[in-house]
Design an enzyme around this catalytic site. Sequence first.
Site, PDB file in Angstrom:
ATOM      1  N   TRP A 113      11.831  35.785  45.066  1.00  9.73           N
ATOM      2  CA  TRP A 113      11.322  36.306  46.338  1.00  9.73           C
ATOM      3  C   TRP A 113      12.210  37.398  46.884  1.00  9.73           C
ATOM      4  O   TRP A 113      11.724  38.386  47.422  1.00  9.73           O
ATOM      5  CB  TRP A 113      11.068  35.179  47.339  1.00  9.73           C
ATOM      6  CG  TRP A 113       9.945  34.335  46.825  1.00  9.73           C
ATOM      7  CD1 TRP A 113      10.036  33.070  46.302  1.00  9.73           C
ATOM      8  CD2 TRP A 113       8.569  34.729  46.657  1.00  9.73           C
ATOM      9  NE1 TRP A 113       8.802  32.657  45.837  1.00  9.73           N
ATOM     10  CE2 TRP A 113       7.894  33.647  46.050  1.00  9.73           C
ATOM     11  CE3 TRP A 113       7.847  35.881  46.955  1.00  9.73           C
ATOM     12  CZ2 TRP A 113       6.527  33.693  45.741  1.00  9.73           C
ATOM     13  CZ3 TRP A 113       6.487  35.920  46.655  1.00  9.73           C
ATOM     14  CH2 TRP A 113       5.847  34.838  46.056  1.00  9.73           C
ATOM     15  N   ASP A 130      14.024  35.696  55.160  1.00  8.50           N
ATOM     16  CA  ASP A 130      12.734  35.154  54.731  1.00  8.50           C
ATOM     17  C   ASP A 130      12.907  33.635  54.642  1.00  8.50           C
ATOM     18  O   ASP A 130      13.556  33.130  53.726  1.00  8.50           O
ATOM     19  CB  ASP A 130      12.361  35.754  53.368  1.00  8.50           C
ATOM     20  CG  ASP A 130      11.074  35.157  52.800  1.00  8.50           C
ATOM     21  OD1 ASP A 130      10.497  34.241  53.420  1.00  8.50           O
ATOM     22  OD2 ASP A 130      10.650  35.623  51.720  1.00  8.50           O
ATOM     23  N   LYS A 143       3.503  26.634  53.981  1.00 10.47           N
ATOM     24  CA  LYS A 143       4.351  25.587  53.404  1.00 10.47           C
ATOM     25  C   LYS A 143       4.686  24.544  54.468  1.00 10.47           C
ATOM     26  O   LYS A 143       4.192  23.421  54.427  1.00 10.47           O
ATOM     27  CB  LYS A 143       5.605  26.198  52.788  1.00 10.47           C
ATOM     28  CG  LYS A 143       5.261  27.102  51.612  1.00 10.47           C
ATOM     29  CD  LYS A 143       6.085  28.340  51.615  1.00 10.47           C
ATOM     30  CE  LYS A 143       5.599  29.432  50.692  1.00 10.47           C
ATOM     31  NZ  LYS A 143       5.028  29.080  49.415  1.00 10.47           N
TER      32      LYS A 143
HETATM   33  N1  PMP Z   1       8.660  34.484  50.454  1.00  9.34           N
HETATM   34  C1  PMP Z   1       8.783  33.238  49.973  1.00  9.34           C
HETATM   35  C2  PMP Z   1      10.118  32.579  50.052  1.00  9.34           C
HETATM   36  C3  PMP Z   1       7.694  32.587  49.417  1.00  9.34           C
HETATM   37  O1  PMP Z   1       7.826  31.348  48.926  1.00  9.34           O
HETATM   38  C4  PMP Z   1       6.443  33.241  49.368  1.00  9.34           C
HETATM   39  C5  PMP Z   1       5.204  32.571  48.820  1.00  9.34           C
HETATM   40  N2  PMP Z   1       5.366  31.580  47.939  1.00  9.34           N
HETATM   41  C6  PMP Z   1       6.370  34.537  49.870  1.00  9.34           C
HETATM   42  C7  PMP Z   1       7.472  35.122  50.417  1.00  9.34           C
HETATM   43  C8  PMP Z   1       5.069  35.302  49.818  1.00  9.34           C
HETATM   44  O2  PMP Z   1       4.221  34.783  50.740  1.00  9.34           O
HETATM   45  P1  PMP Z   1       2.669  35.234  50.795  1.00  9.34           P
HETATM   46  O3  PMP Z   1       2.052  34.753  49.534  1.00  9.34           O
HETATM   47  O4  PMP Z   1       2.206  34.536  52.023  1.00  9.34           O
HETATM   48  O5  PMP Z   1       2.642  36.708  50.927  1.00  9.34           O
END
Ligand code: PMP
Length: 362
Positions: free
Chosen positions: A105, A174, A198
């Site tokens: 991420w 994040d 989540k």
């Molecule tokens: N950051 C993290 C830590 C994530 O776990 C995720 C999704 N699993 C995201 C960003 C991306 O999120 P989205 O799919 O809602 O764009």
Amino acid sequence: MTHIFNFSAGPAVLPKEVLAQAAAEMLDWHGSGMSVMEMSHRGPEFISIYQAAERDLRELLAVPDNYKILFMQGGGLSQNALIPLNLLGHKPDGATIDFIHTGSWSEKSIKEARKYANVNIAASSTTAVPPQAEWQLTPGAAYLHMCTNETIGGVEYQPDFNDLRLQDVTLVADMSSHILSREIDVAKYGVIFAGAQKNIGPAGVTIVIIREDLLGKALPVCPSAFDFKLVADNESMYNTPPTYGIYIAGLVFQWLKRQGGVAEMSRRAQAKADLLYAALDGSDFYETRVAPSNRSRMNVPFYLKDESRNEAFLAGAKARGLLQLKGHKSVGGMRASIYNAMPIEGVQALVAYLNEFAGQHK
Ligand code: PMP
């Protein structure tokens, strides 16, 4: 029927009580004669839902008064662009963003940021959070971005999570996959963001918590609907917000308060993670790859040493009601996501199965 425990990384398990309440209120919210989905976002009914959600989240995370909470759309990933678009207006040329790279991420965030600024990877490791003393920060960087819980790799900033004393550095975090699972000192951060799917609610809501002095620094090309200042000035209603998702998030916040808030979630997260990691560590059938001090309490990736048994493991798990344990396609293996709404009984059932499967395949 077998009791179902859902270990999905997201969208993920929600508290049963919340789903039951949403079901009961689906056709007629509080005698209004309308479903929440049918309400104008500017009407008194939805405004009361919105205000309660904002107030409860503020209380749960002890968000100081000089921070705004925005309920946006676009998911966690969109913030990788929206944050530079919103913060770099005062440094349009030659800005540098520092990153701590700890996995998939943060890597995605780095890739996106390169479209808007110079990027400096101040430290990198995908099996542990690099010690703060080793971070090579850029003097005058626009901000420092980190992903405080890597959902795929299972690396979490802890236990020194609250020890980020970085003077003169704007921290952007994040927290998509562990927000509301531990107490945080919001005042240490410039921006916190999290996709909802989540620990908060359904996909489609993105939470942004931002210090007020960082508002109003958007690049001219920033889309108006995603300009943090416009969103903040209009209480997240510059355009139509994800109303139903905000309603469910609000029910989750009420549930969290009834359970004892974030401190209680943190205690439960520790108990659940301890139980699961002890089972994995205690068996030579399984392995984990993250340094023990940075093991995520929310996302637990693990591997069968004999990977030829993966399919049999997943089939047996499913037969016992243990769902969505397959690891992310980029890393393989297994992953158990044990968010706030996962009861300890789910982890106990998983541990019993881990032991049983290992015993059967010795
Ligand atoms: N950051 C993290 C830590 C994530 O776990 C995720 C999704 N699993 C995201 C960003 C991306 O999120 P989205 O799919 O809602 O764009």
